[in-house]
Design an enzyme around this catalytic site. Structure first.
Site, PDB file in Angstrom:
ATOM      1  N   CYS A   2       1.019  -1.311  -0.285  1.00  0.00           N
ATOM      2  CA  CYS A   2       0.393  -0.471   0.256  1.00  0.00           C
ATOM      3  C   CYS A   2       0.661   1.355   0.076  1.00  0.00           C
ATOM      4  O   CYS A   2       1.794   1.411   0.289  1.00  0.00           O
ATOM      5  CB  CYS A   2      -0.661  -0.090   1.181  1.00  0.00           C
ATOM      6  N   ARG A  27       6.536  -0.870  -4.138  1.00  0.00           N
ATOM      7  CA  ARG A  27       6.220  -1.460  -2.996  1.00  0.00           C
ATOM      8  C   ARG A  27       4.930  -3.014  -3.196  1.00  0.00           C
ATOM      9  O   ARG A  27       4.989  -3.618  -2.143  1.00  0.00           O
ATOM     10  CB  ARG A  27       5.188   0.045  -1.878  1.00  0.00           C
ATOM     11  N   TRP A  73      -2.682  -2.783  -1.605  1.00  0.00           N
ATOM     12  CA  TRP A  73      -1.998  -4.792  -1.398  1.00  0.00           C
ATOM     13  C   TRP A  73      -3.188  -5.244  -0.730  1.00  0.00           C
ATOM     14  O   TRP A  73      -3.257  -5.113   0.588  1.00  0.00           O
ATOM     15  CB  TRP A  73      -0.109  -4.510  -1.099  1.00  0.00           C
ATOM     16  N   ASN A  99      -3.277   3.074   4.826  1.00  0.00           N
ATOM     17  CA  ASN A  99      -2.119   1.991   4.470  1.00  0.00           C
ATOM     18  C   ASN A  99      -1.995   1.564   6.052  1.00  0.00           C
ATOM     19  O   ASN A  99      -1.482   1.915   6.991  1.00  0.00           O
ATOM     20  CB  ASN A  99      -1.004   2.971   4.077  1.00  0.00           C
ATOM     21  N   GLY A 100      -2.617  -0.143   6.327  1.00  0.00           N
ATOM     22  CA  GLY A 100      -2.081  -0.724   7.509  1.00  0.00           C
ATOM     23  C   GLY A 100      -3.225  -1.126   8.332  1.00  0.00           C
ATOM     24  O   GLY A 100      -3.759  -1.490   6.544  1.00  0.00           O
ATOM     25  N   GLU A 477      19.370 -18.277  -0.911  1.00  0.00           N
ATOM     26  CA  GLU A 477      18.812 -16.997  -1.013  1.00  0.00           C
ATOM     27  C   GLU A 477      18.649 -17.180  -3.109  1.00  0.00           C
ATOM     28  O   GLU A 477      17.616 -16.757  -3.894  1.00  0.00           O
ATOM     29  CB  GLU A 477      19.677 -15.730  -1.093  1.00  0.00           C
ATOM     30  N   LYS A 481      14.521 -16.418  -4.566  1.00  0.00           N
ATOM     31  CA  LYS A 481      14.988 -15.093  -6.115  1.00  0.00           C
ATOM     32  C   LYS A 481      14.381 -16.070  -6.690  1.00  0.00           C
ATOM     33  O   LYS A 481      13.330 -14.976  -7.470  1.00  0.00           O
ATOM     34  CB  LYS A 481      16.290 -15.066  -6.279  1.00  0.00           C
ATOM     35  N   GLU A 484      11.018 -16.332  -6.369  1.00  0.00           N
ATOM     36  CA  GLU A 484       9.891 -14.773  -6.260  1.00  0.00           C
ATOM     37  C   GLU A 484       9.325 -14.568  -7.550  1.00  0.00           C
ATOM     38  O   GLU A 484       8.795 -13.919  -7.539  1.00  0.00           O
ATOM     39  CB  GLU A 484       9.849 -14.309  -5.175  1.00  0.00           C
ATOM     40  N   HIS A 500      18.382 -37.189   3.882  1.00  0.00           N
ATOM     41  CA  HIS A 500      16.965 -37.156   4.769  1.00  0.00           C
ATOM     42  C   HIS A 500      15.687 -37.223   4.561  1.00  0.00           C
ATOM     43  O   HIS A 500      15.375 -37.368   5.598  1.00  0.00           O
ATOM     44  CB  HIS A 500      17.382 -36.714   6.010  1.00  0.00           C
ATOM     45  N   LYS A 595       7.392  -4.733  -1.757  1.00  0.00           N
ATOM     46  CA  LYS A 595       8.588  -4.440  -1.482  1.00  0.00           C
ATOM     47  C   LYS A 595       8.353  -4.026  -0.166  1.00  0.00           C
ATOM     48  O   LYS A 595       9.475  -4.811   0.375  1.00  0.00           O
ATOM     49  CB  LYS A 595       8.924  -3.349  -2.291  1.00  0.00           C
TER      50      LYS A 595
HETATM   51  C1  AGP Z   1      13.255 -10.280  -0.956  1.00  0.00           C
HETATM   52  O1  AGP Z   1      13.399 -10.351  -2.346  1.00  0.00           O
HETATM   53  C2  AGP Z   1      12.144 -10.158  -0.936  1.00  0.00           C
HETATM   54  N1  AGP Z   1      11.322  -9.592  -1.697  1.00  0.00           N
HETATM   55  C3  AGP Z   1      11.832 -10.335   0.797  1.00  0.00           C
HETATM   56  O2  AGP Z   1      11.771 -11.265   1.023  1.00  0.00           O
HETATM   57  C4  AGP Z   1      12.810  -9.424   1.949  1.00  0.00           C
HETATM   58  O3  AGP Z   1      13.715  -9.247   1.587  1.00  0.00           O
HETATM   59  C5  AGP Z   1      11.759  -9.206   2.879  1.00  0.00           C
HETATM   60  O4  AGP Z   1      10.026  -8.949   3.106  1.00  0.00           O
HETATM   61  C6  AGP Z   1      12.205  -8.514   4.098  1.00  0.00           C
HETATM   62  O5  AGP Z   1      12.126  -7.160   3.982  1.00  0.00           O
HETATM   63  P1  AGP Z   1      13.296  -5.911   4.519  1.00  0.00           P
HETATM   64  O6  AGP Z   1      14.518  -6.586   4.131  1.00  0.00           O
HETATM   65  O7  AGP Z   1      12.474  -4.951   3.908  1.00  0.00           O
HETATM   66  O8  AGP Z   1      12.335  -5.777   5.687  1.00  0.00           O
END
Ligand code: AGP
Length: 600
Positions: A2, A27, A73, A99-100, A477, A481, A484, A500, A595
């Protein structure tokens, strides 16, 4: 997650609102809307989908001089036109964006507003209805607004306009980001300075539970009881060119490419003219006192924390735990006598991390934020801050912030070791210099990774990343990536753990990306690669030059081994980028993601 933008002034602000919303697109959102007042009255337009869809329905003849805009969002209610903001009170006098999350919205609905017919499924609508109810009971609008806010439990950044008063824009903030921007003959509100950077660089920071009354030529901040709050403006350091995509097709690619530059900038910012590390005395003291460090983060920042734990334990000898913020918040483990909490967050606004911050501050524990955004909530509310200096990260998939987090955590660990007089066998700044050059080379030859993506990932529905030690963390990581932005189902695993259980998922041609950068476990991870190959996996080995073997898909130049995550993650970021591109996915704005995740 948002975004809000609002304007009051004398010019037509339609384009300012729409442009602002476009700048807030990063965002994450699923619907958007604007409302404003022009000489013909109040107009509202909202649409499910992109800002481009909203633009289609905003009429040319609408020329507002006061207005509010919103990207939503979805949390309460599906993404739809009906649930998109702005929302209006029953008489349509009041129009509001939020927003919230209002946690007690249902209670308010049933105890105070049971006679009201609600149009949407949102929690937001209760706020605008409450304001109208209190005005109908005889309160002034400002009083009614404050009175409504006192009833709310939860987080909010709000913009409110009154169809009967085009000279006032109302705003309020609690645990959701909101800034006031100051201009000559106009004032604005925004969730992020970047949305209005083209018209102002002067801002006022707001604190939680503050209300703002904006006129075109003045701004008054009060608390929820109407007490005036003094605030000095600040000039943002953001440069409009930092948020420009330039000639890049996507922000993500631009941000991947910026990593060597960011590493060099970190060296500049953290090294004095004598080559010594610059870290605040307060931070050094906190590190000396800590008997255990608790790192708290989410997503990519959590993955950077895992690498950082290795540094804090190996270089500076402090036992360190890394926790997922949303788990830690509600399952506090037994803590040590003198803990130090390090909150790692690119945005500095992540609600899960902030929730931990609030709880540990209540207990009086010291806190350090490692963030990319200087005036963010985590930065303001922690005792001290270390900045990433990565520049604005716009793509939802975090890349340059991850490497910057690892670099800053390494500096913190090295500095602590130096302060404690512990021996170190490397010079961190010269290693960073070499790594930046290695990064340049990898980025320059990125089409090799584009071919690997075609070869291994084009038609797959799943993928695994394996590694041991630091490579395991980088694999986590790499998997995040890839999933997502390409929507390929993938997981990172510790190489030794596969047998396992997870190895049952390996079928003919399942891609398994194997990271080999750690000499001490080289033979073990090679063994794990063989185990999956024997079961038909399409194995793609990414190895450092001193550990490479015939048949490896990609060779990484050797760097100081503990710092290898700064290098080995780059092919994984590029792999995700090209896989998403080849599948026609929206690289910068992946589905369902935001974001800045400002709800818990
Ligand atoms: C990473 O590619 C993300 N989209 C997500 O995991 C992000 O790192 C996470 O939401 C944490 O955000 P921040 O670092 O702004 O706290």
């Amino acid at each position: 997650m948002c975004g809000i933008v609002g304007y009051i002034g004398q010019s037509d602000c339609k384009e300012i609102l729409l442009h602002g919303l476009e700048k807030l697109e990063y965002r994450g959102y699923d619907s958007a809307g604007i409302a404003g007042i022009d000489h013909t009255g109040l107009h509202i337009s909202k649409e499910k989908g992109r800002i481009a869809d909203l633009r289609q329905i905003v009429v040319d003849s609408f020329h507002p001089f006061i207005g509010i805009g919103h990207t939503r969002w979805a949390t309460h209610g599906a993404p739809s036109k009906k649930n998109a903001h702005p929302h209006q009170s029953s008489s349509k006098r009041f129009t509001l964006v939020h927003n919230g999350v209002i946690e007690n919205y249902d209670l308010i609905k049933h105890s105070n507003l049971d006679h009201i017919h609600f149009i949407s499924d949102t929690d937001t609508e209760v706020i605008v209805q409450l304001v109208e109810k209190y005005v109908e009971q005889g309160m002034y609008v400002e009083e009614a607004f404050r009175h409504s806010l006192k009833r709310l439990h939860g987080s909010y950044a709000i913009g409110l306009i009154d169809a009967q008063d085009s000279d006032t824009l109302y705003a309020a903030k609690n645990r959701s980001p909101l800034l006031v921007g100051l201009g000559d003959g106009f004032n604005v509100i925004t969730s992020d300075a970047i949305a209005v950077l083209q018209i102002t660089n002067q801002f006022l920071e707001l604190k939680d539970q503050e209300v703002v009354i904006l006129k075109k030529d003045r701004v008054i901040i009060t608390d929820l009881y109407g007490e005036i709050q003094e605030r000095k403006p600040f000039t943002t350091q953001l440069d409009p060119s930092d948020i420009d995509k330039g000639t890049y097709p996507h922000y993500m690619l631009k941000e991947i490419d910026e990593q060597p530059m960011v590493l060099r900038k970190i060296v500049q910012r953290y090294q004095d003219e004598n080559g010594q590390l610059i870290i605040d005395r307060e931070i050094r003291e906190a590190m000396q006192k800590a008997d255990r460090i608790y790192m708290i983060a989410c997503g990519t920042s959590y993955h950077a924390g895992l690498v950082g734990k290795d540094y804090l334990e190996k270089f500076s000898g402090i036992p360190t735990e890394v926790h997922i913020a949303s788990e830690f918040s509600y399952n506090l483990p037994l803590l040590s006598q003198n803990p130090l909490f390090i909150l790692i967050s690119q945005s500095g606004e992540t609600a899960d991390s902030r929730s931990v911050l609030v709880k540990v501050k209540e207990k009086g524990y010291p806190t350090l934020a490692i963030t990319n955004v200087p005036d963010s909530t985590l930065s303001r509310e922690s005792d001290c801050t270390l900045l990433l200096h990565a520049g604005p990260e716009i793509a939802v998939a975090s890349t340059k912030a991850y490497t910057a987090q690892i670099a800053v955590l390494a500096l913190l660990a090295v500095d602590t070791a130096i302060q404690k007089g512990l021996p170190l066998d490397f010079d961190i700044f010269s290693e960073f210099g070499k790594i930046a050059t290695v990064m340049d080379g990898l980025i320059h030859n990125k089409e090799i990774i584009a071919k690997i993506a075609l070869n291994y990932l084009q038609h797959t529905r799943n993928c695994f990343f394996i590694g041991r030690g630091l490579d395991y963390y980088v694999g986590l990581e790499g998997a995040l990536k890839l999933k997502e932005i390409s929507y390929i189902q993938c997981e990172g695993f510790a190489g030794g753990e596969l047998k396992h259980g997870t190895i049952a998922l390996i079928e003919e041609k399942t891609p398994v990306i194997v990271l080999v950068t750690q000499e001490s476990v080289n033979l073990n991870i090679r063994g794990n690669a063989k185990e999956v190959a024997a079961r038909g996996a399409h194995v793609c080995v990414i190895a450092t030059e001193n550990l490479t073997m015939d048949g490896d898909a990609y060779v990484l130049p050797k760097v100081y081994e503990p710092l290898s995550p700064l290098v080995s993650v780059i092919p994984l970021q590029l792999l995700a980028y090209y896989a998403a591109l080849q599948r026609g996915c929206d690289v910068d704005k992946p589905r369902n993601l935001a974001k800045s995740v400002t709800v818990e």
